[in-house]
Design an enzyme around this catalytic site. Structure first.
Site, PDB file in Angstrom:
ATOM      1  N   GLY A  14      15.249 -55.092  -5.889  1.00 16.86           N
ATOM      2  CA  GLY A  14      15.341 -56.211  -4.959  1.00 16.86           C
ATOM      3  C   GLY A  14      14.128 -56.335  -4.063  1.00 16.86           C
ATOM      4  O   GLY A  14      13.237 -55.487  -4.072  1.00 16.86           O
ATOM      5  N   ILE A 125      14.232 -50.254   0.806  1.00 20.65           N
ATOM      6  CA  ILE A 125      14.694 -50.160   2.187  1.00 20.65           C
ATOM      7  C   ILE A 125      15.692 -49.017   2.334  1.00 20.65           C
ATOM      8  O   ILE A 125      16.033 -48.627   3.462  1.00 20.65           O
ATOM      9  CB  ILE A 125      15.306 -51.483   2.698  1.00 20.65           C
ATOM     10  N   ASP A 126      16.136 -48.447   1.209  1.00 19.77           N
ATOM     11  CA  ASP A 126      17.067 -47.311   1.267  1.00 19.77           C
ATOM     12  C   ASP A 126      16.381 -46.018   1.708  1.00 19.77           C
ATOM     13  O   ASP A 126      17.059 -45.076   2.132  1.00 19.77           O
ATOM     14  CB  ASP A 126      17.712 -47.069  -0.101  1.00 19.77           C
ATOM     15  N   GLY A 171      22.529 -48.951   0.806  1.00 18.51           N
ATOM     16  CA  GLY A 171      22.061 -47.580   0.643  1.00 18.51           C
ATOM     17  C   GLY A 171      22.912 -46.922  -0.423  1.00 18.51           C
ATOM     18  O   GLY A 171      23.878 -46.244  -0.108  1.00 18.51           O
ATOM     19  N   ARG A 172      22.560 -47.157  -1.691  1.00 18.78           N
ATOM     20  CA  ARG A 172      23.413 -46.767  -2.810  1.00 18.78           C
ATOM     21  C   ARG A 172      23.656 -45.265  -2.864  1.00 18.78           C
ATOM     22  O   ARG A 172      24.755 -44.813  -3.157  1.00 18.78           O
ATOM     23  CB  ARG A 172      22.773 -47.230  -4.125  1.00 18.78           C
ATOM     24  N   TYR A 288      21.423 -57.817   2.401  1.00 22.50           N
ATOM     25  CA  TYR A 288      20.593 -58.877   1.850  1.00 22.50           C
ATOM     26  C   TYR A 288      19.769 -59.557   2.935  1.00 22.50           C
ATOM     27  O   TYR A 288      18.652 -60.017   2.682  1.00 22.50           O
ATOM     28  CB  TYR A 288      21.467 -59.898   1.117  1.00 22.50           C
ATOM     29  N   GLU A 289      20.323 -59.598   4.166  1.00 24.36           N
ATOM     30  CA  GLU A 289      19.580 -60.228   5.268  1.00 24.36           C
ATOM     31  C   GLU A 289      18.304 -59.461   5.606  1.00 24.36           C
ATOM     32  O   GLU A 289      17.376 -60.016   6.202  1.00 24.36           O
ATOM     33  CB  GLU A 289      20.453 -60.276   6.538  1.00 24.36           C
ATOM     34  N   ARG A 291      16.245 -57.722   3.417  1.00 24.33           N
ATOM     35  CA  ARG A 291      15.275 -57.453   2.350  1.00 24.33           C
ATOM     36  C   ARG A 291      14.059 -58.369   2.360  1.00 24.33           C
ATOM     37  O   ARG A 291      12.999 -57.980   1.884  1.00 24.33           O
ATOM     38  CB  ARG A 291      15.976 -57.526   0.988  1.00 24.33           C
TER      39      ARG A 291
END
Length: 404
Positions: A14, A125-126, A171-172, A288-289, A291
């Protein structure tokens, strides 16, 4: 006369703040050294089909407006097809920009495509790629800063309307983003998977932790709060109790589709209501906001360095490594050092819950702690706020903090 050499650039996964800065810096440096530069649309998506049409030649003047999306290359056959497509395009050098899955694909390409030099730029971003603890992935600091502002708005709304928000943050695998946002916004509490040492977490454990925080806040005379939930909690849940779950091309559970906040909201609300405790809870997702937020000053400078030095690394004969900037200097990390020998995949950098940084943030969270069960007075206050007996309180919530 030698043919002009070609650099291809692709972005996997993403969006993240700073991608365009990497693209621009890499394109400018490559063009200044006489290279032809190709941008591959949609990551590996078209290359894996052998399609060489979804590329665009990048010039210095137009890189700032170009954005590329995700895609993946997951099987041996896919890697071969990507390699063949790159060779037909005359590509000599490849820069991949992405997270763990893209890094894994890049490492396989570097092994299997003769003559192709590969450099990976860590983007997520994670913040969960295997870098030294004090080196962040690009986009992380910008995402944390925007997330902090959004959560602070929710905290004001929670206070005004006397409600709780359960906010699930992307944050998977790791809880860095949730913790960064929750800590900087001073959210009521932040729950991350790393704090639970068992391989699996029961839904009841997470729900009881949240319910315990709500009860403790009621003792303090406050009917509101904001709980930050790391998306990665879903990976540790016993998913067989939740029915069928959607998975991505790599077999990872699509945690964004799990609706963890809503599941926990329903569980906690029902539990409190059964004892006559009326609490309003709103579930929200946050990710999503963050990224495509404009990058902050740190990410702009950081990403320019990453793009510039990725090209220099390749031009000076380097390959098969992730490009990092540590203490202001280029430090290539060989792909072999990034891989977990047990799984063969890229190692995950988890939050170190033994670190002083985590312990500082945990100390400021409002949640049940051992000292809350230490005196008859505090036990009585909690039992009253939760509308249950002291025996029920100890039985239900004591195990969360090692008290029974």
């Amino acid at each position: 006369m030698n043919a002009k050499k070609t650099l291809a650039i692709l972005v996997g996964g993403g969006p993240a703040p700073g991608i365009n800065a990497v693209l621009a810096a890499a394109t400018i440096e490559a063009r200044n050294h006489g290279l032809r530069v190709l941008g591959c649309y949609d990551g590996f998506k078209w290359l894996v089909q052998g399609d060489t049409q979804h590329v665009t030649e990048l010039e210095i003047n137009d890189t700032s407006r170009i954005h590329f999306d995700g895609g993946s290359s997951k099987s041996a056959e896919s890697v071969r097809q990507v390699g063949d497509a790159l060779q037909r395009l005359g590509v000599n050098h490849l820069i991949t920009i992405g997270g763990d899955d893209t890094a894994y694909s890049a490492s396989r390409l570097a092994k299997q495509v003769p003559g192709l030099t590969v450099a990976h730029v860590p983007k997520t971003i994670d913040n969960d790629l295997p870098l030294p603890g004090d080196v962040v992935t690009f986009g992380f600091t910008t995402a944390c800063n925007l997330g902090k502002e959004l959560v602070r708005n929710l905290m004001q709304d929670a206070q005004t309307t006397e409600r709780w928000f359960f906010v699930t943050v992307m944050g998977r695998h790791a809880g860095h983003l949730a913790l960064g946002i929750g800590g900087s916004a001073a959210a009521t509490l932040t729950l991350i998977a790393e704090e639970f040492s068992a391989p699996q977490i029961s839904l009841d454990t997470i729900a009881d932790t949240l319910e315990g925080a709500i009860i403790k806040r009621r003792v303090q005379g406050r009917e509101h709060g904001v709980a930050i939930l790391s998306e990665g909690l879903g990976e540790k849940l016993d998913l067989t109790t939740l029915g069928d779950v959607e998975r991505d091309a790599y077999g990872n559970v699509r945690l964004a589709e799990l609706d963890l906040g809503q599941i926990l909201k329903d569980r906690v609300t029902a539990s409190l209501k059964s004892r006559g405790v009326d609490v309003t809870i709103t579930a929200k997702d946050l990710g999503y906001e963050l990224r495509c937020s404009p990058p902050g000053a740190h990410d702009i400078s950081y990403c320019r360095s990453l793009g510039y030095w990725a090209v220099r690394f390749l031009l000076e004969g380097g390959s098969n490594a992730m490009v990092t900037i540590q203490a202001g200097r280029l430090v290539p990390v060989p792909f072999g050092l990034m891989l977990d020998p047990k799984t063969g995949k890229v190692r995950v950098r988890y939050v170190d819950v033994e670190s002083e940084m985590y312990q500082t943030l945990a100390a400021y969270m409002i949640r049940l702690k051992p000292e809350d069960f230490a005196t008859p007075e505090s036990l009585a206050a909690l039992a009253k706020a939760g509308n249950l007996s002291e025996t029920e309180l100890l039985s239900r919530f004591g195990p969360l903090v090692g008290r029974t």
